[in-house]
Design an enzyme around this catalytic site. Structure first.
Site, PDB file in Angstrom:
ATOM      1  N   HIS A 128       0.969  -1.275  -0.013  1.00  0.00           N
ATOM      2  CA  HIS A 128      -0.215   0.184  -0.261  1.00  0.00           C
ATOM      3  C   HIS A 128       0.930   1.545   0.166  1.00  0.00           C
ATOM      4  CE1 HIS A 128      -4.193  -1.785   0.210  1.00  0.00           C
ATOM      5  NE2 HIS A 128      -3.755  -2.184   1.198  1.00  0.00           N
ATOM      6  N   CYS A 181      -0.466   2.491  -5.251  1.00  0.00           N
ATOM      7  CA  CYS A 181      -0.667   3.565  -6.144  1.00  0.00           C
ATOM      8  C   CYS A 181       0.158   4.481  -5.628  1.00  0.00           C
ATOM      9  CB  CYS A 181      -2.387   3.507  -4.891  1.00  0.00           C
ATOM     10  SG  CYS A 181      -3.353   2.596  -5.402  1.00  0.00           S
TER      11      CYS A 181
END
Length: 212
Positions: A128, A181
Site C-alpha cells: 500500500h 498507488c
C-alpha cells in the site's frame, strides 16, 4: 517503473538535508575513494500482504515477489541469489526480513552501501501507498506520497529519495518497480512527468473471446 542514474539533488525548493531521516538514519554518501572491482547487481524486493483491516490486506503480492526474484536470478538478468533480498510477511521468514518499518529502513540504508560506478540496483515494492498534504511547499502537487509498512508506519517519498536516489554514484543505476498507488512520484524524481512530454499513446488492444 522508475529509473534513476547518478546522485542528484532534489528540487531547489527542498529544505531537507540528507541526514534528516526517520530514526536518525543517514543515507550512505559517496566517498572520495571509489572502490575498484567489477560492477555488481543487487536487488531488494519488499512485499506486504497481511495489513490490518484498517489499511486492508492485499492478494497475490507474495506471488509477484517470488516471480520477480526468480526472474532476477534467471539466466536473462543474471542476479546472484545472495545479492537479492526478499522481505515478506510470511511465517518462516526471518524476523529481520519481516517488512516492518524498522526492518525496511535498515534494508534501504544498506542497499547502496559499498556501491561502485556501474553497479545496478533493482528495487520492487508491492504493498500500500497513500498521500498526505505537504507542509513545506516542496512538492509540485502539494502532496507527500508514502509507503506503508506492515506495522502501518509511513515512509515518505523524501526519505526514499534520500536513501535511494541522492547517494547514487555517477554510472550507477537504480531500477524501481513500485506496484502500488501513487507510484509515479514515490521517488521524487525530477523527470516523473516525462510521459506527458513524449506524448506516448497506447497501442494495446484487448480482445475478448467467448467460450475460452
Amino acid at each position: 517503473m522508475a529509473f534513476a542514474t547518478q546522485g542528484r539533488s532534489k528540487s531547489q525548493l527542498s529544505a531537507k538535508q540528507p541526514g534528516e531521516l526517520f530514526c536518525g538514519a543517514t543515507p550512505p554518501q559517496p566517498t572520495e575513494e571509489i572502490p575498484r572491482g567489477l560492477p555488481k547487481k543487487r536487488g531488494l524486493i519488499i512485499s506486504i500482504k497481511n495489513y490490518k483491516p484498517k489499511v486492508g490486506p492485499l492478494r497475490w503480492v507474495h506471488d509477484d515477489a517470488n516471480e520477480m526474484r526468480d526472474l532476477l536470478c534467471g539466466p536473462s538478468l543474471g542476479f546472484q541469489p545472495d545479492d537479492v533480498t526478499v522481505m515478506m510477511d510470511l511465517p518462516g521468514v526471518a524476523s529481520h526480513l519481516q517488512p516492518t518499518y524498522l526492518n525496511i529502513m535498515r534494508q534501504l540504508g544498506l542497499f547502496l552501501k559499498e556501491q561502485k560506478p556501474g553497479d545496478v540496483f533493482f528495487l520492487m515494492y508491492v504493498g500500500h501507498a497513500f498521500h498526505q498534504r505537504n507542509p513545506d511547499g516542496t512538492e509540485e502537487d502539494d502532496e507527500d506520497e508514502y509507503l506503508i509498512s506492515l506495522d502501518e508506519e509511513k515512509i515518505l517519498d523524501d526519505i526514499l529519495f534520500d536513501l535511494l536516489v541522492r547517494p547514487l554514484l555517477p554510472g550507477s543505476k537504480l531500477i524501481a518497480v513500485m506496484d502500488t498507488c501513487h507510484s509515479g512520484t514515490l521517488l521524487d524524481l525530477p523527470h516523473y512527468r516525462c510521459n506527458r512530454v513524449s506524448n506516448w499513446t497506447s497501442s494495446i488492444r484487448r480482445t475478448i473471446r467467448s467460450g475460452q
